[in-house]
Design a protein around this motif. Sequence first.
Motif, PDB file in Angstrom:
ATOM      1  N   ARG A   3       0.791  -1.222   0.000  1.00  0.00           N
ATOM      2  CA  ARG A   3       0.000   0.000   0.000  1.00  0.00           C
ATOM      3  C   ARG A   3       0.828   1.279   0.000  1.00  0.00           C
ATOM      4  O   ARG A   3       0.455   2.250  -0.632  1.00  0.00           O
ATOM      5  CB  ARG A   3      -0.958  -0.036   1.187  1.00  0.00           C
ATOM      6  N   VAL A   7       0.601   4.415  -2.731  1.00  0.00           N
ATOM      7  CA  VAL A   7       0.488   5.835  -2.396  1.00  0.00           C
ATOM      8  C   VAL A   7       1.561   6.642  -3.109  1.00  0.00           C
ATOM      9  O   VAL A   7       1.276   7.674  -3.733  1.00  0.00           O
ATOM     10  CB  VAL A   7       0.576   6.032  -0.863  1.00  0.00           C
ATOM     11  N   SER A  50       3.385   0.967   5.686  1.00  0.00           N
ATOM     12  CA  SER A  50       2.012   1.143   5.208  1.00  0.00           C
ATOM     13  C   SER A  50       1.065   1.475   6.358  1.00  0.00           C
ATOM     14  O   SER A  50       0.121   2.246   6.188  1.00  0.00           O
ATOM     15  CB  SER A  50       1.535  -0.136   4.506  1.00  0.00           C
ATOM     16  N   ALA A  56      -2.404   5.417   3.234  1.00  0.00           N
ATOM     17  CA  ALA A  56      -2.385   3.994   2.914  1.00  0.00           C
ATOM     18  C   ALA A  56      -3.237   3.181   3.874  1.00  0.00           C
ATOM     19  O   ALA A  56      -3.834   2.187   3.495  1.00  0.00           O
ATOM     20  CB  ALA A  56      -0.941   3.462   2.947  1.00  0.00           C
ATOM     21  N   PRO A 377      -6.790   6.021  -2.640  1.00  0.00           N
ATOM     22  CA  PRO A 377      -6.941   5.668  -1.227  1.00  0.00           C
ATOM     23  C   PRO A 377      -8.391   5.365  -0.862  1.00  0.00           C
ATOM     24  O   PRO A 377      -9.332   5.855  -1.492  1.00  0.00           O
ATOM     25  CB  PRO A 377      -6.450   6.925  -0.491  1.00  0.00           C
TER      26      PRO A 377
END
Length: 456
Positions: A3, A7, A50, A56, A377
């Motif tokens: 994640r 981002v 993350s 995230a 997101p």
Amino acid sequence: MDRVSQVIQGGYCIGCGVCPFVDASLAMRMDEDGKYQAVELSQEHSDIASRVCPFANGEYNEDVLGKEIFGSVSGIQHDDVLGFYLKTYIGHAVSGGFRDKGSSGGLVNWMASKLLAADKVDAVIHVKESSDGNVMYSYQVSRSVQEIQNGAKSKYYPIELSEVLDYVKNHDERFVVIGIPCFIKALRLLEEEDESIRNRIKYHIGLVCGHLKSSFFALAEAWESGIDPEHVKNVDFRYKLPDRPANDYAIKATGISNGKPIEVVKPTRELSTTNWGYGYFKYNACEYCDDVLAETADVTCGDAWLPGYQSDGKGTNVVVVRNSDILDLLEKFSSETQLEEVPSELVVQSQSSGVRHRREGLSYRLHLKDEAGEWRPTKRVSATDNIPRNRKRVYEGRIQLMNESFTAFHGAQESGEGMSFFVRHMGPIVKAYKKADNPLWRRIARKVKRILSGTR
């Protein structure tokens, strides 16, 4: 792809600096657009990176964190915009010159100083003028009222936390930190992972946030005021003008011109870059944030953009209190403030434009990403295109204004024409945006109203 990589690679990094603090495979760099961004030194990242990233970690959103932090506080209430809260106020500091030195009512630095005076903390983590010639402002540590006041006023400038977090890690002291909503959220997520940070950061003072600016904002303001970007030293973004309303302020830029020191005070209404609604030089991440009032902070302060308050050019704060220690502090030092307890709805109303952009506007921006098949997101609002056509055009226009502002500034630097290039490049885009924000039916309605009232 994990994640935090999504981002970073998707352009959603806010540059808070928390992920490189926990993961050596990441680092902070200032990019070509004047924004701090996390950089991947390798493709292998720890899970903790993350978990501490505010864009995230969708599982620990502001509602979940807020309930965990404040849910058991006696008398706590909840609002969809304010988050959890005990009491809401409007007012200002009346002692110590905090109001005069601050952007608004002076209550942010006043509260920080009172936490010191009450022996609740040993030091304050906040943004001050940097001694590093490469940046104007940075997070630093202050231990006295004078040092705190040296960091007064809003800084519409990129900053990051990694270096000051190293300081906290190596100093067994008690700190209060001042920050924008996503930075406070990142710290709360870090405190879930790191006991020493959790034990040392005792309080979090949040700032109501419209969006974070790249360094281009400061440079463009100074450039349009007569100081070349290469020779700008400092920009005071909220210079109060005597006998003017709170929303009619100036900038004060200092630097070198023709080999001599120069200081220029310029009302923001005379500058092309300072209309906050245009979102010039905005971090893309800000378009995917749904927290306006720093919902995970112990107390939040912002401008009282309300009739009856914004006419006072000295400045007035809205205040949202979530921590009982802060309530006790306000009572203990009540003679040093002028505070009026107000309904929570009034505080929400003071930030109505920002709330609409972060809720209705965000829902449409999420829809656009989903329609394009792009990762974005996870937010508390749902993606939808079920909003009026003219509002869609407004939000699309703001995305274009944000993106093109960077292109125009680079063009202004490369062309040798200066800010005249910027203004010319942005002119048609601004015109189209204004038309979208002021549709024909609204213009006709206004004209009819003027005719009926006997005016032209």
